[in-house]
Design a protein around this motif. Structure first.
Motif, short mmCIF file in Angstrom:
data_model
loop_
_atom_site.label_atom_id
_atom_site.label_comp_id
_atom_site.label_asym_id
_atom_site.label_seq_id
_atom_site.Cartn_x
_atom_site.Cartn_y
_atom_site.Cartn_z
N THR D 42 0.83 -1.20 0.00
CA THR D 42 0.00 0.00 0.00
C THR D 42 0.86 1.25 0.00
O THR D 42 0.62 2.21 -0.75
N HIS D 71 -7.87 1.22 -0.64
CA HIS D 71 -8.78 0.36 0.10
C HIS D 71 -10.18 0.96 0.14
O HIS D 71 -11.17 0.24 0.13
N ASP D 141 -4.94 -1.12 -5.49
CA ASP D 141 -4.54 -1.76 -4.24
C ASP D 141 -5.62 -2.78 -3.84
O ASP D 141 -6.72 -2.41 -3.45
N GLU D 142 -5.29 -4.06 -3.94
CA GLU D 142 -6.23 -5.14 -3.64
C GLU D 142 -7.61 -4.88 -4.24
O GLU D 142 -8.60 -4.76 -3.52
MG LIG Z 1 -2.30 -2.87 1.93
#
Ligand SMILES: [Mg+2]
Ligand code: HEM
Ligand SMILES: Nc1ncnc2c1ncn2[C@@H]1O[C@H](COP(=O)(O)OP(=O)(O)OP(=O)(O)O)[C@@H](O)[C@H]1O
Ligand SMILES: Nc1ncnc2c1ncn2[C@@H]1O[C@H](COP(=O)(O)OP(=O)(O)OP(=O)(O)O)[C@@H](O)[C@H]1O
Ligand SMILES: [Mg+2]
Lengths: 56, 250, 218, 204, 218, 204
Positions: D42, D71, D141-142
């Motif tokens: 991140t 996120h 990010d994810e």
């Molecule tokens: Mg992360």
């Protein structure tokens, strides 16, 4: 010993008293926290160093 | 050797450790001598009587209240421009000292005002702007202690110090303007003149020399306190960093 | 019970606990009064009791949004609700802790602020007494408001709106005591009424707060 | 537009996290970042997006070219799906949201307030936002958290289409996306802590 | 830019957006003033301009903690910071939206509340003018405070503590205009100074706010 | 103390979630709840803990016997590990925290503020709280989130010791704990939505 302050004795003495107390408090708090933080840091450094040595 | 070398925290700690005793003793000596001289060995003023002795505390503390803020302003600028951690921490260390000085000036002034003006407090521009200065100190200190990350806190408080300085000056003018609207307040205005700068000529040498000694003492005390407290702040930050390191290793 | 009180006091004292912020707010609002109505000390003296009461009330009000919300966010309230402590005691103790960390300091500093507003000499005693008797009611009523809004994000302003009308009787009697005291009039009747409000509110409102909190915890 | 990262060191919370990271991301290419929890994925992506400065090292080609998705999705619960997308389209100066709506099959949800979406639907909306930015480099990010398999496939298709049009993508994820992408494991770049003894500006 | 403004206004209007809460707070505080200082209309008329200014200022203050914090919590600020819009414009537009949804309604309702406090007849015009010129400064300064405290949980009280001292010059000049206007004195000088503050603050402070916000986004 | 649940129906957000759930949990027994995301595990556990009322059905033996641990740990970041535990011990009227500290190997962290713990350490502290409650029935909602394998083993040991002393445990989890426990899959109890046509008290 104390000079004759006349009718303003209370005024003068109380302002000296209040100021000196405030100054003393400031110095005392400063020194007290300084000592504590210094000891904490030494302890932490020691712990980390011994740990580092132990882990090789 | 460049002055900026002392911006290294470790170097700062060792150096300040060496010079600190000098400052402690000198400041103690000056304050004790100045106060004893002023308290015991100066005559009463013909108008203000023995209350004139308050000047040895009131004026030095008022002076340091402003100078501490100026020092914080400079330190904040250094942090923002050159990013030396020690200067940010020095600004943080100075704030409570400055706030205490402001309180001393306010308290001695208030106590003095009772016999001189017949009131503890009047909304005289100078007194008012001191009160506002105190509020700025409070906000600055509160912001420092509210923010977790030290670098973020340093940045934010520095900007607050800059913006706050501008607004403090604005407030000073605003307050001046505001209290001119006070038509009936001649007594206050006359009393305000007592605190005016032109008194310096009136302060005869007999009062002036011990006052100077006290002022020097307060300046030295301020330096000693700030040096010592900066060291404390450096150590506190190192403790934080070491704990983060320990956590990361775990 | 004692454990909860001690913990709340500890939390308030530690860094970030917000202890002292209420005091600072009170100080600032007091300073703003002369800036807004003008510096004439006669006028200030007239409005000093009311102004100080209003300032104390607002300082109380603004500290309410931390009263239960922090415990709600980190799950402590869930756990307390399953503990052998009745929720009524929990809210009472929370209100007490709030009073000790916010109301009591306000009472203690009020005389100093009275000086700033040239409060007449007989007023100090009555100001302190009225605040001492009245601020507990502010904390208890505020706890009810905090319990009502505990699940809301950034509910601070709504909380103020809900609580302010509930504060009206306390403010009326409290300010009346301080005002009468300052002008040398007899002030025991409103003081008794104020004490009555505080007593009644402390005895009864915790049940409502606990009920509301139970609903919010569902 | 090529994104070039050379010898980058980054820190988080005052501690160095990664050091010596170098890579280049050319047009039409996707790069997947791997690494255990807390390694600094991140942090790296936020640095590339320009949200935080690096300690040392060089980043080229990230000015006004990166679309970042972290996120949090930046959705307003009281605005509808359409209004949310429209807002971001206007901010980025592209007016068109139809492709984005289609790519993530949001048509049936257009006028639903974002607050009434399930977690997976919210995420789809958040990813649709990337399409309305018109930016060539996607930094994600994810992105597939709380997506089901169908939605993951939509996402993979969207990325493939983006690469086909000359865009590129940098994705931190723990799962297999079915993309034909290079892998970069950050495990090898973990920053070593400085010695304990003398400390400077970083206090460690 | 327009998109952001329109979105902020829309959000304020929708349920839960908090539109109207500031107004309600202003109303309640104004109503509390007679309760705290007593009902004599001569006294109320004297303090009406200042009281209304102080009330408007507090209403502004209390709505500040939603100004940036909601956008911060849901990640919108991160995304805006990477968008082609400079952060300086973002904070300016946010301040403008805050003024349109909070400051402007306060200005419009102030005359009605003036009636409650028996504001003298010549005072209405000057009260409205001073609020109209002064409240934008409150929004802009408040945005700076909100940017400073955006990362803090429940930072409302700290925000007040930081912002209130910055409000001092605006309050002094604003209340001075309203007060002089109400008593029929010449009020253009303070009005010009107030306009100067608003202009200066609007021109310069967004840079500080944006810088501070950037630090907080790190 | 036996916990008996018979024909329980529960709702969340106004919608029925589970219906017809029945089971008994005897002394010395552990029961693991399974089921996909969103099926209603958390809701069921909160109902058992008395935090919300069931729609219909009966729960016996849950008065002052249940220690509940949810997603949030209820830790105060500025209090130390010891102070946090101590607080809960006093609230539940047990004074002793040494066993809890030992069971989760928190000795080295005793005087560390809880805010300075890593996510896994925080969770360990949260679980240690169960030991100071002195309550016989543990109700745990995903207790092993963010624990590494060593800590999961500590947790399993603690549960086994608790069962050995006549306690019982009800655990909602997605992972294998290595406990000798009954499984209850909630998949079969998903509430059927009522017909759309006529709505009564529940408006659906
Ligand atoms: Mg992360
Ligand atoms: C509470 C209130 C007061 C505050 C905040 C205050 C503040 C100050 C400040 C800021 C100075 C400036 C120092 C300088 O310019 O060199 C000063 C100086 C002075 N004040 Fe006060 N003052 C207060 C009350 C009083 C009172 C009641 C008196 C006495 C009648 C008084 C007498 C003086 C004198 C004689 C000086 C020295 C002036 C000079 O050296 O130029 N002050 N005070
Ligand atoms: N706000 C913070 N303050 C201090 N340290 C932090 C903060 N956020 C993260 N860290 C630390 O920085 C490091 C890198 O965090 P980061 O979020 O970049 O990891 P990540 O690779 O994204 O992990 P994940 O896979 O869990 O998302 C971690 O070790 C973490 O402990
Ligand atoms: N605050 C809420 N308001 C409305 N509905 C909710 C709320 N919280 C949860 N729900 C819904 O209630 C249902 C049950 O949720 P619950 O949290 O009990 O599931 P769970 O089995 O614990 O899932 P997980 O494995 O993800 O923890 C879900 O379908 C969810 O969408
Ligand atoms: Mg769950």
């Amino acid at each position: 010993m104390i000079p004759d302050l006349g009718k303003y004795a209370v005024t003068v003495l109380s302002s000296y008293g209040a100021s000196l107390v405030l100054l003393a408090l400031l110095v005392a708090v400063t020194l007290w926290r300084g000592r504590k933080v210094r000891a904490d840091m030494a302890e932490l450094e020691n712990r980390l160093k011994t740990k580092a040595n132990r882990d090789g | 050797m460049s002055l900026w070398e002392y911006a290294n925290p470790k170097k700062f700690l060792t150096t300040s450790e060496r010079v600190l005793p000098v400052f402690w003793w000198l400041s103690g000596a000056c304050i004790v001598i100045g106060l004893i001289w002023g308290f015991f060995f100066t005559p009463d003023d013909y108008r203000q009587g023995s209350t004139v002795k308050i000047i040895y505390l009131h004026v030095p503390s008022a002076l340091m209240a402003i100078n501490a803020w100026l020092m914080m302003l400079v330190a904040s600028l250094i942090w923002l421009i050159r990013r030396h951690h020690v200067s940010a921490l020095a600004a943080r260390a100075a704030a409570p000292v400055g706030a205490t000085m402001t309180v001393i000036a306010l308290v001695t002034g208030a106590i003095w005002g009772q016999p001189m003006w017949g009131t503890w407090w009047a909304w005289d521009p100078r007194l008012t702007s001191f009160l506002i200065l105190f509020l700025f100190y409070l906000g600055y200190i509160a912001l420092w202690s509210a923010i977790e990350d030290p670098d973020t806190a340093a940045d934010l408080t520095s900007v607050l110090c800059l913006v706050g300085s501008v607004f403090a000056i604005l407030s000073r003018y605003a307050v001046n303007f505001w209290n001119q609207g006070l038509h009936q307040g001649a007594s206050v205005m006359r009393a305000g003149a007592i605190t005016g700068t032109d008194t310096e000529e009136k302060v005869s040498n007999i009062f002036f020399f011990p006052l100077m000694v006290c002022m020097v003492g307060f300046v030295l005390l301020f330096i000693a306190l700030v040096l010592y407290r900066t060291g404390t702040e450096i150590r506190a930050r190192r403790i934080r960093a070491l704990m983060a390191r320990e956590r990361m290793a775990a | 019970m004692k454990a909860l009180l001690i913990r709340d006091l500890k939390l308030a004292m530690r860094a970030g606990g917000g202890f002292g912020l209420g005091l600072a707010f009170f100080l600032i609002v007091t300073v703003l009064i002369p800036f807004s109505v003008g510096p004439q000390s006669a006028l200030l003296a007239t409005i000093a009791p009311g102004g100080l009461w209003l300032g104390a009330l607002l300082a109380c009000l603004l500290s309410l949004d931390r009263l239960l919300a922090l415990d709600w966010e980190d799950g402590t309230l869930d756990l307390l609700a399953t503990a052998p402590l009745p929720l009524e005691s929990v809210v009472t103790i929370k209100a007490l802790a709030h009073w000790l960390t916010t109301g009591l300091p306000l009472v203690l500093i009020a005389p100093a602020l009275g000086v700033l507003l040239s409060l007449p000499a007989p007023g100090y005693f009555w100001l302190v007494i009225s605040l001492l008797v009245g601020t507990p009611a502010l904390s208890v009523i505020g706890t009810f408001g905090a319990a009502l809004t505990v699940g809301l994000k950034r509910g601070g302003l709504l909380l103020s709106l809900l609580v302010l009308p509930l504060y009206v009787p306390t403010l009326i009697f409290g300010a009346e005591v301080a005002r009468r005291g300052a002008t040398g009039m007899e002030a025991t009747t409103p003081l008794l009424l104020l004490a009555g409000i505080t007593a009644g509110v402390t005895a009864l409102l915790p049940f409502a707060s606990a009920a509301v909190l139970r609903v919010n915890l569902r | 537009m090529t994104l070039t990262v050379s010898d980058l060191s980054i820190a988080r919370g005052g501690l160095p996290v990664l050091q010596g990271v170098s890579f280049a991301l050319a047009r039409g290419e996707a790069l997947v970042l791997r690494g255990p929890n807390g390694i600094g994925k991140t942090t790296l992506l936020r640095t590339l997006a320009g949200l935080q400065p690096p300690i040392t090292g060089q980043i080229d080609g990230n000015e006004e070219t990166i679309a970042y998705a972290g996120h949090a999705d930046g959705l307003k619960p009281t605005l509808t799906v359409e209004e949310n997308l429209h807002f971001w389209a206007e901010i980025f100066g592209t007016k068109e949201i139809a492709t984005a709506i289609d790519a993530y099959e949001l048509n049936g949800l257009r006028s639903r307030p974002a607050g009434a979406l399930s977690a997976g639907q919210k995420r789809r909306l958040g990813l649709a936002r990337m399409l309305v930015t018109g930016r060539p480099i996607w930094v994600l990010d994810e992105p597939t958290v709380s997506l089901d398999t169908g939605a993951v496939a939509m996402f993979a298709d969207a990325v493939r289409a983006h690469l086909g049009k000359g865009g590129s993508a940098l994705i931190a994820t723990h799962i297999e996306l079915g993309l034909d992408a290079r892998l970069l494991d950050l495990g090898g770049y973990r920053a070593s802590l400085p010695a304990l003894d003398d400390f400077d500006g970083s206090f460690v």
